[in-house]
Design an enzyme around this catalytic site. Structure first.
Site, mmCIF file in Angstrom:
data_model
loop_
_atom_site.group_PDB
_atom_site.id
_atom_site.type_symbol
_atom_site.label_atom_id
_atom_site.label_comp_id
_atom_site.label_asym_id
_atom_site.label_seq_id
_atom_site.Cartn_x
_atom_site.Cartn_y
_atom_site.Cartn_z
ATOM 1 N N ASP A 105 14.637 -14.486 9.761
ATOM 2 C CA ASP A 105 13.379 -14.520 10.529
ATOM 3 C C ASP A 105 13.272 -13.450 11.619
ATOM 4 O O ASP A 105 12.216 -13.279 12.228
ATOM 5 C CB ASP A 105 13.165 -15.915 11.151
ATOM 6 C CG ASP A 105 14.344 -16.369 12.012
ATOM 7 O OD1 ASP A 105 14.974 -15.533 12.684
ATOM 8 O OD2 ASP A 105 14.617 -17.589 12.024
ATOM 9 N N HIS A 120 21.880 -12.207 5.383
ATOM 10 C CA HIS A 120 21.008 -12.535 4.249
ATOM 11 C C HIS A 120 19.722 -11.719 4.246
ATOM 12 O O HIS A 120 18.763 -12.082 3.589
ATOM 13 C CB HIS A 120 20.686 -14.044 4.243
ATOM 14 C CG HIS A 120 21.883 -14.894 3.963
ATOM 15 N ND1 HIS A 120 21.908 -16.264 4.141
ATOM 16 C CD2 HIS A 120 23.118 -14.572 3.499
ATOM 17 C CE1 HIS A 120 23.102 -16.741 3.808
ATOM 18 N NE2 HIS A 120 23.855 -15.731 3.424
ATOM 19 N N ASN A 213 25.875 -28.087 16.884
ATOM 20 C CA ASN A 213 25.024 -28.610 15.810
ATOM 21 C C ASN A 213 24.567 -30.014 16.182
ATOM 22 O O ASN A 213 25.285 -30.742 16.870
ATOM 23 C CB ASN A 213 25.822 -28.657 14.486
ATOM 24 C CG ASN A 213 24.918 -28.688 13.265
ATOM 25 O OD1 ASN A 213 24.136 -29.609 13.100
ATOM 26 N ND2 ASN A 213 25.029 -27.671 12.433
ATOM 27 N N GLU A 215 24.289 -32.323 13.996
ATOM 28 C CA GLU A 215 24.966 -33.239 13.069
ATOM 29 C C GLU A 215 26.373 -32.747 12.781
ATOM 30 O O GLU A 215 26.689 -31.588 13.011
ATOM 31 C CB GLU A 215 24.231 -33.263 11.712
ATOM 32 C CG GLU A 215 22.745 -33.496 11.773
ATOM 33 C CD GLU A 215 22.403 -34.936 12.052
ATOM 34 O OE1 GLU A 215 23.263 -35.803 11.770
ATOM 35 O OE2 GLU A 215 21.308 -35.184 12.577
HETATM 36 P P1 OAD Z 1 20.856 -25.525 6.637
HETATM 37 O O1 OAD Z 1 19.482 -26.062 6.492
HETATM 38 O O2 OAD Z 1 21.784 -25.718 5.497
HETATM 39 O O3 OAD Z 1 21.559 -26.163 7.921
HETATM 40 C C1 OAD Z 1 20.898 -26.234 9.145
HETATM 41 C C2 OAD Z 1 21.849 -26.874 10.144
HETATM 42 O O4 OAD Z 1 21.240 -26.839 11.411
HETATM 43 C C3 OAD Z 1 22.166 -28.336 9.836
HETATM 44 O O5 OAD Z 1 23.581 -28.518 9.898
HETATM 45 C C4 OAD Z 1 21.462 -29.112 10.955
HETATM 46 O O6 OAD Z 1 22.192 -30.279 11.347
HETATM 47 C C5 OAD Z 1 21.449 -28.086 12.066
HETATM 48 N N1 OAD Z 1 20.358 -28.202 13.045
HETATM 49 C C6 OAD Z 1 19.065 -28.560 12.856
HETATM 50 N N2 OAD Z 1 18.357 -28.448 13.988
HETATM 51 C C7 OAD Z 1 19.216 -27.991 14.943
HETATM 52 C C8 OAD Z 1 19.090 -27.632 16.317
HETATM 53 N N3 OAD Z 1 17.915 -27.717 16.963
HETATM 54 N N4 OAD Z 1 20.195 -27.200 16.968
HETATM 55 C C9 OAD Z 1 21.402 -27.105 16.331
HETATM 56 N N5 OAD Z 1 21.570 -27.419 15.029
HETATM 57 C C10 OAD Z 1 20.508 -27.840 14.342
HETATM 58 O O7 OAD Z 1 20.711 -23.972 7.052
HETATM 59 P P2 OAD Z 1 21.811 -22.820 6.946
HETATM 60 O O8 OAD Z 1 23.167 -23.336 7.228
HETATM 61 O O9 OAD Z 1 21.311 -21.698 7.756
HETATM 62 O O10 OAD Z 1 20.383 -18.805 2.226
HETATM 63 O O11 OAD Z 1 21.710 -22.435 5.410
HETATM 64 C C11 OAD Z 1 22.485 -21.383 4.926
HETATM 65 C C12 OAD Z 1 21.742 -20.648 3.844
HETATM 66 O O12 OAD Z 1 21.280 -21.583 2.847
HETATM 67 C C13 OAD Z 1 20.453 -19.966 4.299
HETATM 68 O O13 OAD Z 1 20.682 -18.704 4.901
HETATM 69 C C14 OAD Z 1 19.714 -19.819 3.006
HETATM 70 C C15 OAD Z 1 19.942 -21.194 2.421
HETATM 71 O O14 OAD Z 1 19.892 -21.289 1.032
HETATM 72 C C16 OAD Z 1 19.676 -17.989 1.445
HETATM 73 O O15 OAD Z 1 18.467 -18.074 1.319
HETATM 74 C C17 OAD Z 1 20.527 -16.934 0.790
#
Ligand code: OAD
Length: 247
Positions: A105, A120, A213, A215
């Site tokens: 983003d 990414h 995080n 969670e």
């Molecule tokens: P996820 O959606 O898998 O994980 C988001 C994490 O953020 C979760 O563990 C939530 O508990 C946490 N979370 C949510 N709100 C929060 C907040 N306000 N403060 C702190 N933590 C919070 O997203 P990513 O780990 O980024 O890849 O996913 C990794 C990759 O999977 C992405 O880059 C994308 C996706 O498929 C591609 O598109 C290649």
């Protein structure tokens, strides 16, 4: 997040010569951008196999382009939140500070972070799948977008499932993770590799690893401290604690 844990992390940061940070979609959640795997996440509403791989794009370019257009607009309309801004301030305290993000983003750079590794890609950039030239897309484009030079299809400059990460980006990220004295993993479920291996690589090399995080995640059991809460609250609190331990 307890005061005690914040203090432990701040003490470790205070003596760290180098810091590396990995962020995921959770840090942008407070800017109004959906994560992927939370109950209201993108992968609960959409199927990655229909939208985020090259075969899906070739078989239905208009659907994939439209989906990315709507995410691109959401990214442009979003503003950096206190979590992004706190990372800019944290960065100013170390000569060696690397921010590795899985997010496409662009909010870290808009907040003012430098030395950002976008593992990414970036949803605001596009390129032609045939001649590979960078292409500019209007945010309102609704027709199938084609390259003005060769007529090839235009795709977002993001990494799709089944694709390699940019080699220079992942190599720099590993260098930063494995040489960091302290490593922060923020707002990521830590299930997508190779990004998810970075905190593990850091730990293997003796880094003090902290997770921020809301969670528990796949790496919670191996980190040194888990700070539970929203990144936009925990990071400013960590900055304040750092000020307390350095006076
Ligand atoms: P996820 O959606 O898998 O994980 C988001 C994490 O953020 C979760 O563990 C939530 O508990 C946490 N979370 C949510 N709100 C929060 C907040 N306000 N403060 C702190 N933590 C919070 O997203 P990513 O780990 O980024 O890849 O996913 C990794 C990759 O999977 C992405 O880059 C994308 C996706 O498929 C591609 O598109 C290649």
């Amino acid at each position: 997040m307890s005061k005690h844990d914040l203090k432990i992390v701040a003490e470790k940061l205070r003596t760290a010569a180098s810091v590396a940070v990995l962020t995921g979609a959770g840090i942008s959640a407070e800017s109004g951008l959906a994560t992927f795997r939370d109950p209201d996440g993108l992968w609960q509403q959409f199927r990655p196999e229909e939208l985020a791989n090259v075969n899906a794009f070739l078989s239905n370019p208009s659907l994939v382009q439209l989906w990315y257009q709507s995410r691109r607009r959401a990214s442009v309309e979003a503003e950096p939140n206190p979590g992004h801004l706190a990372l800019v301030q944290l960065q100013q305290r170390w000569n060696s500070f690397t921010l590795i993000t899985q997010n496409v983003d662009g909010l870290h750079k808009r907040a003012g972070s430098t030395n950002v590794i976008e593992l990414h890609g970036n949803i605001l950039r596009n390129y032609c799948i045939d001649c590979r030239r960078e292409a500019t897309l209007s945010l309102d484009a609704s027709e199938i977008s084609r390259c003005l030079v060769c007529g090839g299809l235009i795709r977002p400059d993001v990494v799709w499932f089944g694709e390699q990460l940019p080699p220079a980006a992942i190599s720099r990220a590993y260098d930063a993770a494995s040489s960091a004295d302290a490593f922060l993993s923020i707002g990521t479920s830590a299930v997508v590799f190779p990004a998810a291996d970075l905190p593990i690589a850091a730990k293997r090399n003796g880094s003090f690893v902290v997770e921020i995080n809301t969670e528990e995640t796949a790496i919670s059991s191996m980190v040194d401290v888990s700070l539970r809460g929203q990144a936009g609250a925990v990071l400013p609190a960590l900055l304040r604690t750092l000020d307390e331990v350095t006076v």
